[in-house]
Design a protein around this motif. Structure first.
Motif, short mmCIF file in Angstrom:
data_model
loop_
_atom_site.label_atom_id
_atom_site.label_comp_id
_atom_site.label_asym_id
_atom_site.label_seq_id
_atom_site.Cartn_x
_atom_site.Cartn_y
_atom_site.Cartn_z
N PHE A 132 -5.60 0.28 13.78
CA PHE A 132 -5.11 1.50 12.89
C PHE A 132 -3.94 0.28 12.95
O PHE A 132 -2.99 0.48 12.13
CB PHE A 132 -4.82 2.77 13.73
N GLU A 133 -3.24 -0.75 14.22
CA GLU A 133 -1.77 -1.40 13.54
C GLU A 133 -2.31 -2.15 12.86
O GLU A 133 -1.10 -2.30 12.64
CB GLU A 133 -1.91 -1.64 15.51
N LEU A 134 -3.49 -3.21 12.86
CA LEU A 134 -3.19 -4.08 12.44
C LEU A 134 -3.59 -4.57 10.84
O LEU A 134 -2.65 -3.94 10.03
CB LEU A 134 -4.95 -5.04 12.87
N ILE A 135 -4.33 -2.59 10.33
CA ILE A 135 -3.84 -2.54 8.61
C ILE A 135 -2.99 -1.71 7.96
O ILE A 135 -2.44 -1.79 7.38
CB ILE A 135 -5.69 -1.66 9.09
N GLY A 136 -2.75 -0.77 9.17
CA GLY A 136 -1.66 -0.40 8.43
C GLY A 136 -0.17 -1.16 8.90
O GLY A 136 0.50 -0.61 8.24
N GLY A 137 -0.57 -1.58 9.22
CA GLY A 137 0.84 -2.51 9.73
C GLY A 137 0.52 -3.32 8.09
O GLY A 137 1.68 -3.23 7.94
N LEU A 138 -0.35 -4.07 8.18
CA LEU A 138 -0.61 -4.79 6.66
C LEU A 138 0.15 -4.15 5.41
O LEU A 138 0.51 -5.22 4.66
CB LEU A 138 -1.76 -5.51 6.74
N LEU A 139 -0.39 -3.19 6.08
CA LEU A 139 -0.22 -2.18 4.24
C LEU A 139 0.65 -1.87 3.73
O LEU A 139 1.79 -1.52 3.02
CB LEU A 139 -0.86 -1.06 4.41
N PHE A 140 1.16 -1.82 5.22
CA PHE A 140 3.17 -0.92 5.26
C PHE A 140 4.19 -2.34 5.14
O PHE A 140 5.19 -2.00 3.98
CB PHE A 140 3.48 -0.08 6.22
N ALA A 141 3.25 -4.03 5.31
CA ALA A 141 4.59 -4.74 5.19
C ALA A 141 4.33 -5.20 3.65
O ALA A 141 5.54 -5.36 2.96
CB ALA A 141 3.87 -5.49 6.14
N ALA A 142 2.72 -5.34 3.59
CA ALA A 142 2.98 -5.22 2.46
C ALA A 142 3.93 -4.52 0.72
O ALA A 142 3.34 -5.17 -0.34
CB ALA A 142 1.62 -5.85 1.72
N GLY A 143 3.57 -3.14 1.17
CA GLY A 143 3.84 -2.06 0.15
C GLY A 143 3.00 -1.91 -0.49
O GLY A 143 3.15 -0.98 -1.89
N PHE A 144 1.64 -2.08 -0.21
CA PHE A 144 0.66 -1.51 -0.92
C PHE A 144 -0.14 -1.15 0.17
O PHE A 144 -0.33 -0.75 0.97
CB PHE A 144 -0.74 -3.13 -0.96
N LEU A 145 -0.07 0.90 -0.51
CA LEU A 145 -1.24 1.76 -0.27
C LEU A 145 0.25 2.45 0.62
O LEU A 145 -0.70 2.50 1.67
CB LEU A 145 -2.29 2.25 -0.05
N THR A 146 0.52 2.11 1.21
CA THR A 146 2.09 2.03 1.83
C THR A 146 2.34 3.54 2.72
O THR A 146 1.85 3.81 3.78
CB THR A 146 3.78 2.16 1.37
N TRP A 147 1.34 4.86 1.44
CA TRP A 147 1.07 6.09 2.05
C TRP A 147 0.33 5.87 3.60
O TRP A 147 0.52 6.60 4.17
CB TRP A 147 1.58 6.60 1.29
N ILE A 148 -0.56 5.13 3.11
CA ILE A 148 -1.84 4.56 4.77
C ILE A 148 -1.62 4.00 5.49
O ILE A 148 -2.15 4.47 6.43
CB ILE A 148 -2.99 4.27 3.65
N GLY A 149 -0.21 3.19 4.91
CA GLY A 149 0.07 2.49 6.13
C GLY A 149 1.14 2.73 6.70
O GLY A 149 0.60 3.10 8.59
N ALA A 150 1.66 3.77 6.89
CA ALA A 150 2.08 4.77 7.57
C ALA A 150 1.75 5.82 8.55
O ALA A 150 1.85 6.26 9.35
CB ALA A 150 3.39 5.67 6.21
N ILE A 151 0.69 6.68 7.10
CA ILE A 151 -0.17 7.51 8.20
C ILE A 151 -0.40 6.65 8.92
O ILE A 151 -0.98 6.88 10.75
CB ILE A 151 -1.24 8.17 7.21
#
Length: 134
Positions: free
Chosen positions: A60-79
């Motif tokens: 969750f931290e690894l994937i969520g962090g990458l999504l959040f940083a990339a701004g790709f599917l940001t809401w999933i990364g945030a969740i």
């Protein structure tokens, strides 16, 4: 300037979570790896499935962090970030009260607010893979 601000927030928060996930999963950056994290979770009372929970938290931290940083599917990364922080609050920090100086959940709550705030606002124009208009 808003887009640069959102990019800075996403990169710092997202890459920090990526690093925490890598610590748990691979032992990178001085982290414990899955075995060490599982052992620590056992000391908190998670005697059954501690390594599974360590793996899930790391993912969750690894994937969520990458999504959040990339701004790709940001809401999933945030969740994913929010779920890990809520878990950290209830398993580790809640008993210590609010303030971080006492081991409390102050910082976890700040990270939750940032993740939800960015998810609600949107990632801004500077994103990996796609150009968005926020």
């Amino acid at each position: 300037m808003v887009n640069i601000g959102l990019l800075m927030i996403r990169l710092v928060i997202g890459l920090t979570f990526f690093g925490h996930g890598a610590q748990k999963l691979f032992g990178w950056f001085g982290g414990p790896g899955i075995a060490g994290m599982g052992n620590w979770l056992e000391t908190l009372g998670l005697e059954k499935g501690a390594k599974v929970w360590a793996t899930l938290a790391g993912l969750f931290e690894l994937i969520g962090g990458l999504l959040f940083a990339a701004g790709f599917l940001t809401w999933i990364g945030a969740i994913m970030i929010v779920i890990v922080m809520i878990d950290a609050i209830f398993t580790v920090h809640c008993k210590n009260g609010y303030w971080m100086t006492n081991g409390g959940f102050e910082y976890n709550l700040v990270l939750i607010a940032v993740a939800i705030g960015v998810a609600l606002i949107g990632p801004g124009d500077y994103v990996l893979l796609f150009h968005s208009k926020s």
